[in-house]
Design a protein around this motif. Structure first.
Motif: not given
Length: 262
Positions: A162-190
């Motif tokens: 409820l604090e990081t930005t002006s819009y509340p969001l259900w967010t995922i912790d950094k350790d989980t993101i590290r693990r998921l990126v190690a497993e699945g990679g990261l893409v940014a479609p442009k």
């Protein structure tokens, strides 16, 4: 419009599908021409950034603007979603995310279905997003980041930020993101304005702030299968819609002939 079997298989495997320049420059100009007038309005649907007076998100523009009412029922958006969801769909949420030059804030790591489940009691992940680029999206102006195949993991544990930005969001912790990126990679479609992104409601994604001098405006339509309608109505109707009638697509030229879309 129907997706090919290869496109359907790619969506099911990766959790997203990028379709470059699905809308013409003329159609994009029609939509983009409405944005300044919409953002200038002082209405509750226009959520502004935490700092400054810049619009972060304009919700439910399809309910009062004829151009975006037409986009919400455009066959190039609606028909592929019906195909992927396996049944008729309604609009759960419609928004224009601004990410203004210099001032556009981040969107933290999250799953959209996590919010729809926690806040709206949506029964299952039979919902997805369609994103239409109204500006060119580059590596400089806050492109979406996806973790491919993360949609296969179901709903992940999330905290209510409820604090990081002006819009509340259900967010995922950094350790989980590290693990998921190690497993699945990261893409940014442009891609160019007029391109379309379709992505699964459980796909983990985020986007950084926009420090560039280039706007990054994207329309997001969240479509939910009619038999998966939400059961909790704690959020305003302009954020989580209550009209569960299935979308009836308009003619393909509806953005250029708005009289037909009325």
């Amino acid at each position: 419009m129907r997706l090919t079997s290869d496109q359907v298989a790619r969506f099911e495997e990766e959790g997203y599908l990028f379709l470059p320049e699905m809308f013409t420059a003329e159609e994009v100009a029609v939509m983009r021409g409405e944005v300044p007038r919409i953002f200038a309005q002082r209405r509750p649907e226009n959520v502004r950034e935490r700092t400054g007076d810049v619009v972060r998100t304009a919700f439910a523009t399809h309910t009062y603007d004829p151009t975006f009412a037409a986009l919400a029922r455009h066959p190039r958006m609606v028909e592929p979603v019906i195909q992927l969801l396996g049944g008729p769909a309604y609009i759960h949420q419609f928004k224009i995310n601004a990410k203004a030059a210099f001032d556009g804030d981040q969107w933290q790591w999250h799953q959209d279905y996590g919010t729809w489940k926690n806040d709206d009691d949506m029964p299952g992940p039979n919902a997805m997003n369609v994103a239409v680029f109204l500006d060119d999206v580059t590596e400089f102006n806050g492109a979406l980041m996806f973790i491919p195949r993360s949609h296969k993991l179901g709903v992940l544990e999330a905290g209510h930020d409820l604090e990081t930005t002006s819009y509340p969001l259900w967010t995922i912790d950094k350790d989980t993101i590290r693990r998921l990126v190690a497993e699945g990679g990261l893409v940014a479609p442009k891609g160019k304005a007029g391109s379309v992104l379709m992505f699964h409601g459980n796909l983990v994604h985020a986007s950084p702030g926009n420090l560039s001098p280039f706007d990054r405006t994207i329309v997001y339509v969240s479509l939910n299968r009619v038999d998966n309608a939400i059961r909790r109505f704690q959020r305003p109707e302009w954020i989580a819609h209550r009209d569960f009638r299935p979308i009836e697509p308009l003619p393909d030229d509806c953005l250029l002939h708005l009289g037909k879309a009325a």
